[in-house]
Design a protein around this motif. Structure first.
Motif, mmCIF file in Angstrom:
data_model
loop_
_atom_site.group_PDB
_atom_site.id
_atom_site.type_symbol
_atom_site.label_atom_id
_atom_site.label_comp_id
_atom_site.label_asym_id
_atom_site.label_seq_id
_atom_site.Cartn_x
_atom_site.Cartn_y
_atom_site.Cartn_z
ATOM 1 N N ARG A 48 0.833 -1.206 0.000
ATOM 2 C CA ARG A 48 0.000 0.000 0.000
ATOM 3 C C ARG A 48 0.871 1.261 0.000
ATOM 4 N N GLU A 49 1.951 1.218 0.785
ATOM 5 C CA GLU A 49 2.855 2.364 0.868
ATOM 6 C C GLU A 49 3.535 2.624 -0.473
ATOM 7 N N ALA A 50 3.982 1.543 -1.130
ATOM 8 C CA ALA A 50 4.647 1.686 -2.425
ATOM 9 C C ALA A 50 3.676 2.212 -3.476
ATOM 10 N N LEU A 51 2.460 1.703 -3.477
ATOM 11 C CA LEU A 51 1.456 2.159 -4.436
ATOM 12 C C LEU A 51 1.096 3.625 -4.205
ATOM 13 N N ARG A 52 1.033 4.014 -2.949
ATOM 14 C CA ARG A 52 0.721 5.402 -2.636
ATOM 15 C C ARG A 52 1.806 6.333 -3.187
ATOM 16 N N ALA A 53 3.064 5.903 -3.057
ATOM 17 C CA ALA A 53 4.177 6.711 -3.569
ATOM 18 C C ALA A 53 4.091 6.834 -5.086
ATOM 19 N N LEU A 54 3.783 5.730 -5.766
ATOM 20 C CA LEU A 54 3.673 5.753 -7.222
ATOM 21 C C LEU A 54 2.505 6.623 -7.673
ATOM 22 N N GLU A 55 1.434 6.621 -6.878
ATOM 23 C CA GLU A 55 0.281 7.453 -7.228
ATOM 24 C C GLU A 55 0.605 8.936 -7.040
ATOM 25 N N ASP A 58 2.197 10.304 -9.841
ATOM 26 C CA ASP A 58 1.331 10.296 -11.023
ATOM 27 C C ASP A 58 1.704 9.199 -12.014
ATOM 28 N N LEU A 59 2.225 8.086 -11.483
ATOM 29 C CA LEU A 59 2.577 6.946 -12.321
ATOM 30 C C LEU A 59 1.420 5.962 -12.423
ATOM 31 N N ILE A 60 0.588 5.929 -11.392
ATOM 32 C CA ILE A 60 -0.588 5.072 -11.387
ATOM 33 C C ILE A 60 -1.774 5.884 -10.867
ATOM 34 N N GLY A 65 -13.574 1.569 -6.393
ATOM 35 C CA GLY A 65 -14.452 0.497 -6.820
ATOM 36 C C GLY A 65 -14.000 -0.220 -8.079
ATOM 37 N N GLU A 66 -12.932 0.274 -8.723
ATOM 38 C CA GLU A 66 -12.462 -0.346 -9.967
ATOM 39 C C GLU A 66 -11.066 -0.947 -9.846
ATOM 40 N N GLY A 67 -10.165 -0.255 -9.132
ATOM 41 C CA GLY A 67 -8.815 -0.771 -8.978
ATOM 42 C C GLY A 67 -7.765 0.270 -9.288
ATOM 43 N N THR A 68 -6.531 -0.196 -9.468
ATOM 44 C CA THR A 68 -5.400 0.690 -9.731
ATOM 45 C C THR A 68 -4.926 0.501 -11.166
ATOM 46 N N PHE A 69 -4.725 1.597 -11.869
ATOM 47 C CA PHE A 69 -4.387 1.558 -13.288
ATOM 48 C C PHE A 69 -3.090 2.305 -13.568
ATOM 49 N N ILE A 70 -2.368 1.845 -14.600
ATOM 50 C CA ILE A 70 -1.133 2.505 -15.017
ATOM 51 C C ILE A 70 -1.502 3.755 -15.787
ATOM 52 N N GLN A 71 -0.886 4.870 -15.405
ATOM 53 C CA GLN A 71 -1.151 6.127 -16.092
ATOM 54 C C GLN A 71 -0.502 6.126 -17.474
ATOM 55 N N GLU A 72 -0.985 7.004 -18.348
ATOM 56 C CA GLU A 72 -0.376 7.163 -19.663
ATOM 57 C C GLU A 72 1.090 7.527 -19.497
ATOM 58 N N SER A 73 1.944 6.880 -20.287
ATOM 59 C CA SER A 73 3.410 7.045 -20.260
ATOM 60 C C SER A 73 4.014 6.564 -18.954
ATOM 61 N N GLY A 74 3.233 5.891 -18.123
ATOM 62 C CA GLY A 74 3.723 5.465 -16.827
ATOM 63 C C GLY A 74 4.865 4.472 -16.878
ATOM 64 N N GLY A 75 4.863 3.578 -17.891
ATOM 65 C CA GLY A 75 5.912 2.575 -17.969
ATOM 66 C C GLY A 75 7.293 3.182 -18.035
ATOM 67 N N HIS A 76 7.465 4.191 -18.912
ATOM 68 C CA HIS A 76 8.768 4.827 -19.063
ATOM 69 C C HIS A 76 9.119 5.630 -17.816
ATOM 70 N N ARG A 77 8.141 6.330 -17.261
ATOM 71 C CA ARG A 77 8.401 7.165 -16.100
ATOM 72 C C ARG A 77 8.714 6.312 -14.878
ATOM 73 N N LEU A 78 8.089 5.134 -14.776
ATOM 74 C CA LEU A 78 8.383 4.250 -13.654
ATOM 75 C C LEU A 78 9.846 3.823 -13.691
ATOM 76 N N ALA A 79 10.355 3.520 -14.900
ATOM 77 C CA ALA A 79 11.755 3.124 -15.032
ATOM 78 C C ALA A 79 12.674 4.248 -14.572
ATOM 79 N N GLU A 80 12.297 5.497 -14.895
ATOM 80 C CA GLU A 80 13.114 6.631 -14.497
ATOM 81 C C GLU A 80 13.128 6.812 -12.981
ATOM 82 N N VAL A 81 11.949 6.656 -12.358
ATOM 83 C CA VAL A 81 11.867 6.799 -10.907
ATOM 84 C C VAL A 81 12.669 5.708 -10.211
ATOM 85 N N LEU A 82 12.550 4.484 -10.702
ATOM 86 C CA LEU A 82 13.302 3.382 -10.107
ATOM 87 C C LEU A 82 14.801 3.613 -10.230
ATOM 88 N N ALA A 83 15.214 4.191 -11.358
ATOM 89 C CA ALA A 83 16.642 4.470 -11.533
ATOM 90 C C ALA A 83 17.149 5.377 -10.424
#
Length: 220
Positions: A48-55, A58-60, A65-83
């Motif tokens: 939950r903590e990790a997902l909150r940080a990603l949200e 603005d990566l997710i 009532g529906e769930g958690t979704f990857i934001q547009e361009s999120g894949g590339h930006r996630l790689a940058e944040v992880l770096a």
């Protein structure tokens, strides 16, 4: 890096791997919090903590009532944040330094034969903008970054560019530290111009030697 931070970074890494493994793309739904906890072997509170940080980054996006979704361009930006997390490690930083050097050297070789007039003009404009900023006593950090990005872009190899961007864009502070050294900004601008002139003459050997010298002097 303390134990808590290691767990946190590991969770982010595992989420990124799940996205890759499940072939998820922007707009797709992530596994539920419970499923992620089970797949990662960690507590739901940690997930939950990790997902909150990603949200927050603005990566997710979580839809009630529906769930958690990857934001547009999120894949590339996630790689940058992880770096940004992983490159706190000294060996990882050295790996990035070597990889950046390899990419830029190969890019400048290709640029000598592939760089368009538009790319050459952009490189020239960033040099001039750097000179103008520095004349006002402002470190041309963004212009320095854009010069190197355009250099890689002028290779007309999208894969090289896509690998280079997350390696370098997160660490503009390193560019600032380099340019802040006494006499470095003036020399860096001169070296950029020498690189551009070599590319303009389509002289691969000269371009490579000049770029290597520039990267060594910049301590990248």
């Amino acid at each position: 890096m303390n134990t808590k931070n290691k767990v946190y970074v590991n969770i982010l890494n595992e989420i990124d791997q799940i996205i890759t493994h499940d072939q998820l793309v922007p707009g797709d739904k992530l596994p539920s919090e419970r499923e992620l906890a089970e797949r990662l072997g960690v507590g739901r509170s940690s997930v939950r903590e990790a997902l909150r940080a990603l949200e927050l980054l603005d990566l997710i996006k979580t839809k009630k009532g529906e769930g958690t979704f990857i934001q547009e361009s999120g894949g590339h930006r996630l790689a940058e944040v992880l770096a940004g997390f992983f490159l706190r490690d000294s060996q990882a930083r050295q790996d990035v330094k070597e990889t950046r050097k390899i990419i830029e050297i190969e890019s400048v070789r290709l640029a000598c034969n592939r760089a368009s007039k538009d790319h050459l003009e952009k490189l020239e404009s960033f040099i001039k903008q750097s000179e103008e900023k520095w004349s006002d006593g402002i470190l041309p950090v963004e212009e320095d970054y854009l010069f190197h990005e355009t250099l890689v872009e002028s290779s007309h190899n999208r894969l090289l560019l896509n690998i280079w961007r997350p390696l370098v864009s997160y660490s503009k502070y390193a560019i600032r530290e380099s340019l802040a050294r006494r006499g470095r900004t003036e020399n860096s601008i001169e070296e950029h111009r020498a690189i551009l002139e070599a590319i303009g003459r389509k002289n691969e050997d000269e371009a490579v030697v000049t770029l290597k010298k520039h990267l060594e002097n910049s301590r990248f």
